[in-house]
Motif scaffolding. Structure first.
Motif, PDB file in Angstrom:
ATOM      1  N   LEU A   3       8.304  12.429 -30.523  1.00 29.96           N
ATOM      2  CA  LEU A   3       7.146  12.582 -29.649  1.00 29.96           C
ATOM      3  C   LEU A   3       7.517  12.249 -28.209  1.00 29.96           C
ATOM      4  N   ARG A   6       9.393  15.057 -26.635  1.00 26.96           N
ATOM      5  CA  ARG A   6       8.511  16.200 -26.329  1.00 26.96           C
ATOM      6  C   ARG A   6       7.651  15.896 -25.105  1.00 26.96           C
ATOM      7  N   ASN A  35      -2.271  17.949 -29.717  1.00 31.40           N
ATOM      8  CA  ASN A  35      -1.371  18.447 -30.774  1.00 31.40           C
ATOM      9  C   ASN A  35      -0.043  17.691 -30.804  1.00 31.40           C
ATOM     10  N   ASN A  36      -0.074  16.388 -30.490  1.00 33.84           N
ATOM     11  CA  ASN A  36       1.161  15.584 -30.479  1.00 33.84           C
ATOM     12  C   ASN A  36       2.251  16.220 -29.629  1.00 33.84           C
ATOM     13  N   LEU A  38       3.222  19.135 -29.511  1.00 35.66           N
ATOM     14  CA  LEU A  38       3.980  20.135 -30.273  1.00 35.66           C
ATOM     15  C   LEU A  38       3.616  21.525 -29.761  1.00 35.66           C
ATOM     16  N   THR A  41       0.915  24.576 -33.887  1.00 32.73           N
ATOM     17  CA  THR A  41       0.107  23.747 -34.780  1.00 32.73           C
ATOM     18  C   THR A  41       0.590  23.920 -36.210  1.00 32.73           C
ATOM     19  N   SER A  52       0.447  23.412 -27.604  1.00 38.60           N
ATOM     20  CA  SER A  52       0.413  22.017 -27.176  1.00 38.60           C
ATOM     21  C   SER A  52      -0.952  21.607 -26.643  1.00 38.60           C
TER      22      SER A  52
END
Length: 200
Positions: A3, A6, A35-36, A38, A41, A52
């Motif tokens: 995380l 990112r 969405n962490n 990311l 999804t 994201s």
């Protein structure tokens, strides 16, 4: 990729494009909550949203029409494009970076994300933005960190830009036709009433 990695990557693109670290972190904090951070999804999609920042509907279709849409780099470029095109006041505040981290984070949430009241969770978004800021403060942007030119996929449907002059010309061209059709309908109704008065 973790995380933190990112978050650092996503926020770094905004810093590289001239946004103050605080503003980049406010966007990254929202992406973390959404969405962490990311780019796609995993699992069930809430109302069909993806990416994201959990785009959906026409916004998601526009994003998915871009080459490499499912990368943080393209999504950062797409975010900047939306900010510059559709959210000019928010874009100006983010570029200035004079508001507090909490204000920038919640402004981005309320204007760009527009979640439900239950999904707003301000404390979580601000905490995530604070984490992002700690990751990127004092870090020089990776060189070169220029964002890609957004390139539509082959065969992707593209909405043409709105042209007010063309729209006015189209209205002027169609006005006589519409007027004639309406006049014909009115004449038909009047004739119908005149020839069948007992049906009223």
């Amino acid at each position: 990729m973790s995380l933190a990695e990112r978050q650092k990557e996503f926020c770094g693109y905004f810093v590289a494009m001239g946004y103050p670290a605080k503003s980049a972190a406010s966007i990254g904090g929202n992406a973390t909550r959404e969405n962490n951070c990311l780019p796609t999804t995993a699992g069930a999609k809430d109302h069909g949203s993806d990416g994201s920042l959990q785009w959906r509907g026409p916004r998601l279709l526009e994003l998915q029409g871009m080459l490499g849409w499912d990368t943080l780099k393209v999504q950062a470029a797409f975010t900047i494009r939306e900010l510059q095109r559709d959210y000019k006041a928010l874009e100006a505040d983010l570029r200035a970076g004079t508001k507090s981290l909490a204000s920038l984070t919640l402004d981005f949430c309320d204007v760009f994300e527009r979640p439900s009241e239950a999904g707003r969770v301000p404390d979580i978004r601000i905490k995530a933005a604070t984490d992002c800021l700690a990751l990127i403060t004092g870090v020089a942007p990776a060189a070169p960190a220029a964002l890609p030119t957004l390139t539509p996929k082959q065969g992707a449907l593209q909405m043409p830009p709105f042209d007010p002059v063309l729209a006015a010309q189209l209205v002027n061209l169609l006005a006589p036709l519409v007027e004639s059709l309406v006049a014909g309908l009115i004449k038909g109704v009047v004739t119908q009433i005149a020839t069948h008065p007992d049906t009223n």
